[in-house]
Design a protein around this motif. Structure first.
Motif, PDB file in Angstrom:
ATOM      1  N   ALA A 124       0.731  -1.238   0.088  1.00 36.66           N
ATOM      2  CA  ALA A 124       0.028   0.073  -0.164  1.00 36.66           C
ATOM      3  C   ALA A 124       0.712   1.335  -0.100  1.00 36.66           C
ATOM      4  CB  ALA A 124      -0.977  -0.089   1.261  1.00 36.66           C
ATOM      5  N   PRO A 125       0.284   2.589  -0.400  1.00 34.62           N
ATOM      6  CA  PRO A 125       1.142   3.812  -0.192  1.00 34.62           C
ATOM      7  C   PRO A 125       1.747   3.705   1.134  1.00 34.62           C
ATOM      8  CG  PRO A 125      -0.899   4.057  -1.668  1.00 34.62           C
ATOM      9  CD  PRO A 125      -0.980   2.865  -0.839  1.00 34.62           C
ATOM     10  N   GLU A 126       0.943   3.468   2.141  1.00 37.88           N
ATOM     11  CA  GLU A 126       1.399   3.521   3.465  1.00 37.88           C
ATOM     12  C   GLU A 126       1.865   2.138   4.025  1.00 37.88           C
ATOM     13  OE1 GLU A 126       2.068   6.065   5.544  1.00 37.88           O
ATOM     14  OE2 GLU A 126       1.058   7.563   4.108  1.00 37.88           O
ATOM     15  N   GLN A 127       3.074   2.086   3.603  1.00 35.69           N
ATOM     16  CA  GLN A 127       3.587   0.389   3.759  1.00 35.69           C
ATOM     17  C   GLN A 127       3.310   0.005   5.042  1.00 35.69           C
ATOM     18  OE1 GLN A 127       4.306  -1.643   1.108  1.00 35.69           O
ATOM     19  NE2 GLN A 127       4.350  -3.019   2.625  1.00 35.69           N
ATOM     20  N   GLU A 128       3.706   0.639   6.120  1.00 33.69           N
ATOM     21  CA  GLU A 128       3.633   0.050   7.471  1.00 33.69           C
ATOM     22  C   GLU A 128       2.318  -0.432   7.816  1.00 33.69           C
ATOM     23  OE1 GLU A 128       5.030   2.946  10.239  1.00 33.69           O
ATOM     24  OE2 GLU A 128       7.298   3.083   9.440  1.00 33.69           O
ATOM     25  N   ALA A 129       1.106   0.444   7.333  1.00 31.30           N
ATOM     26  CA  ALA A 129      -0.059   0.018   7.545  1.00 31.30           C
ATOM     27  C   ALA A 129      -0.233  -1.395   6.988  1.00 31.30           C
ATOM     28  CB  ALA A 129      -1.061   0.930   6.869  1.00 31.30           C
ATOM     29  N   ALA A 130       0.329  -1.761   5.898  1.00 31.49           N
ATOM     30  CA  ALA A 130       0.299  -3.217   5.145  1.00 31.49           C
ATOM     31  C   ALA A 130       0.847  -4.338   5.707  1.00 31.49           C
ATOM     32  CB  ALA A 130       0.513  -2.883   3.489  1.00 31.49           C
ATOM     33  N   MET A 131       1.922  -3.903   6.466  1.00 37.73           N
ATOM     34  CA  MET A 131       2.858  -5.097   6.928  1.00 37.73           C
ATOM     35  C   MET A 131       2.180  -6.073   8.032  1.00 37.73           C
ATOM     36  SD  MET A 131       5.841  -4.484   6.041  1.00 37.73           S
ATOM     37  CE  MET A 131       6.929  -5.335   7.340  1.00 37.73           C
ATOM     38  N   PRO A 132       1.079  -5.742   8.592  1.00 38.64           N
ATOM     39  CA  PRO A 132       0.385  -6.947   9.375  1.00 38.64           C
ATOM     40  C   PRO A 132      -0.126  -7.826   8.742  1.00 38.64           C
ATOM     41  CG  PRO A 132      -0.027  -4.566  10.400  1.00 38.64           C
ATOM     42  CD  PRO A 132       0.609  -4.446   9.052  1.00 38.64           C
ATOM     43  N   PHE A 133      -0.374  -7.600   7.235  1.00 37.49           N
ATOM     44  CA  PHE A 133      -1.475  -8.354   6.545  1.00 37.49           C
ATOM     45  C   PHE A 133      -0.300  -9.426   5.606  1.00 37.49           C
ATOM     46  CE2 PHE A 133      -4.110  -4.994   7.290  1.00 37.49           C
ATOM     47  CZ  PHE A 133      -5.095  -5.467   7.411  1.00 37.49           C
ATOM     48  N   ASN A 134       1.055  -9.438   5.984  1.00 36.16           N
ATOM     49  CA  ASN A 134       2.039 -10.260   5.453  1.00 36.16           C
ATOM     50  C   ASN A 134       2.682 -11.095   6.130  1.00 36.16           C
ATOM     51  OD1 ASN A 134       2.337  -9.069   2.476  1.00 36.16           O
ATOM     52  ND2 ASN A 134       2.341  -7.175   3.718  1.00 36.16           N
ATOM     53  N   LEU A 135       2.977 -12.550   5.801  1.00 31.68           N
ATOM     54  CA  LEU A 135       3.689 -13.318   6.507  1.00 31.68           C
ATOM     55  C   LEU A 135       5.048 -12.958   6.801  1.00 31.68           C
ATOM     56  CD1 LEU A 135       2.266 -16.585   5.358  1.00 31.68           C
ATOM     57  CD2 LEU A 135       1.678 -15.566   7.396  1.00 31.68           C
ATOM     58  N   ASN A 175      -9.620 -23.526   3.235  1.00 29.72           N
ATOM     59  CA  ASN A 175      -9.564 -22.387   3.776  1.00 29.72           C
ATOM     60  C   ASN A 175      -8.123 -21.924   4.096  1.00 29.72           C
ATOM     61  OD1 ASN A 175     -12.380 -21.873   4.130  1.00 29.72           O
ATOM     62  ND2 ASN A 175     -12.304 -23.033   6.087  1.00 29.72           N
ATOM     63  N   ILE A 176      -7.845 -20.829   4.179  1.00 33.02           N
ATOM     64  CA  ILE A 176      -6.434 -20.312   4.758  1.00 33.02           C
ATOM     65  C   ILE A 176      -6.540 -19.517   5.987  1.00 33.02           C
ATOM     66  CG2 ILE A 176      -5.290 -20.493   2.531  1.00 33.02           C
ATOM     67  CD1 ILE A 176      -5.467 -17.358   2.353  1.00 33.02           C
ATOM     68  N   GLU A 177      -5.585 -19.448   6.651  1.00 30.66           N
ATOM     69  CA  GLU A 177      -5.538 -18.393   7.903  1.00 30.66           C
ATOM     70  C   GLU A 177      -4.610 -17.279   7.526  1.00 30.66           C
ATOM     71  OE1 GLU A 177      -7.431 -18.803  10.547  1.00 30.66           O
ATOM     72  OE2 GLU A 177      -8.349 -20.794   9.725  1.00 30.66           O
ATOM     73  N   PHE A 178      -5.382 -16.326   7.384  1.00 29.84           N
ATOM     74  CA  PHE A 178      -4.808 -15.144   6.647  1.00 29.84           C
ATOM     75  C   PHE A 178      -4.681 -14.051   8.131  1.00 29.84           C
ATOM     76  CE2 PHE A 178      -4.218 -11.053   4.529  1.00 29.84           C
ATOM     77  CZ  PHE A 178      -3.473 -11.463   3.315  1.00 29.84           C
ATOM     78  N   PRO A 179      -3.436 -13.353   8.165  1.00 28.32           N
ATOM     79  CA  PRO A 179      -3.116 -12.456   9.245  1.00 28.32           C
ATOM     80  C   PRO A 179      -4.167 -11.382   9.273  1.00 28.32           C
ATOM     81  CG  PRO A 179      -1.153 -12.688   8.035  1.00 28.32           C
ATOM     82  CD  PRO A 179      -2.366 -13.692   7.100  1.00 28.32           C
ATOM     83  N   VAL A 180      -4.667 -10.921  10.378  1.00 33.07           N
ATOM     84  CA  VAL A 180      -5.889  -9.914  10.978  1.00 33.07           C
ATOM     85  C   VAL A 180      -7.285 -10.489  10.498  1.00 33.07           C
ATOM     86  CG1 VAL A 180      -6.389  -7.654  10.645  1.00 33.07           C
ATOM     87  CG2 VAL A 180      -3.958  -8.098  10.679  1.00 33.07           C
TER      88      VAL A 180
END
Length: 263
Positions: A61-72, A105-110
């Motif tokens: 995302a443009p604000e990369q820190e906000a997207a970090m929790p959604f990545n393994l 299913n998968i288990e996705f962060p957040v």
């Protein structure tokens, strides 16, 4: 007078051993210019995600820190490489994978449990983007299937299991990975086996028929198995000594020498 007859019989036996193969049995896609192909119907849907598939999913995302929790977390990143949203900038991507469980299913962060089975890559990307948008502005979701493999067996030059990077893999391209059919392979009866909804399904395809491109099995899916049957001559030769032709040739030479000596 008996010697010419003997030579004639030997020559005829050699002709019987050798077989003539017609163009109809060998050439692929005969009459392709007259075929009515419906490629879009087969090609544009993309691979469907199945149980036990392995996925890599990166969110930015443009604000990369906000997207970090959604990545393994990234694994195996070379020393000195910078990590951005689960990507290695200086090295290749080293994302951990999501395993699709038996329930699809998968288990996705957040987000927690996300149903993915039956979706293609674009559909899953859109689904995740919609849910992540509640937390992050303008997210970018990249989905990739990493366990796309096919096995090609039988009368091909290099049988084996092949990893596929492209999302679309046609049957001819898979046979190309295996070095194409040998001259002994049955081009009119190539078997493709796959698993759909927990059941094994299959279809025999005729590579000499141009309408083969309209078959739902023409574009392969993950874990498909392609088997090329040997032709009749090859199956019959399995019960005989493969050196029979050599022995007949030697015998013909000896007979010819005998005729010359006696004359």
């Amino acid at each position: 007078m008996k010697y010419p007859k003997l030579i004639t019989l030997t020559f005829l036996s050699l002709l019987l051993v050798s077989s003539c193969v017609s163009r109809k049995e060998i050439v692929y896609f005969q009459g392709i210019d007259k075929a009515s192909a419906a490629l879009e119907k087969n090609q544009n849907k993309g691979l469907r995600i199945k149980h036990n598939d392995l996925l890599t999913i990166s969110v930015s995302a443009p604000e990369q820190e906000a997207a970090m929790p959604f990545n393994l977390p990234v694994v195996g990143v070379p020393q000195g490489a910078m990590e951005l949203g689960g990507l290695s900038v200086n090295g290749r991507q080293q994302l951990q994978t999501y395993l699709v469980d038996s329930e699809g299913n998968i288990e996705f962060p957040v987000l927690g449990t996300v149903s993915v089975a039956g979706l293609n890559r674009q559909e899953l990307s859109g689904k995740l983007k919609k849910q992540i948008s509640e937390y992050v502005q303008n997210p970018i979701v990249n989905v990739r299937l990493v366990n796309f493999q096919v096995s090609v067996l039988g009368e091909v030059m290099r049988p084996g299991t092949f990893d596929v990077r492209d999302e679309y893999l046609s049957l001819p391209k898979a046979l190309g990975f295996a070095g194409d059919l040998t001259i002994y392979g049955r081009r009119g009866n190539v078997l493709v086996m796959r698993e759909e909804n927990g059941q094994k399904v299959h279809e025999y395809l005729d590579l000499t028929d141009p309408n083969v491109i309209n078959s739902p099995f023409y574009y392969l899916q993950q874990n498909d198995v392609v088997y090329v049957e040997p032709n009749g001559a090859q199956m019959q030769s399995a019960s005989y000594n493969r050196n029979a032709g050599v022995y007949i040739s030697i015998a013909s030479v000896l007979i010819s020498l005998a005729v010359l000596i006696t004359n």
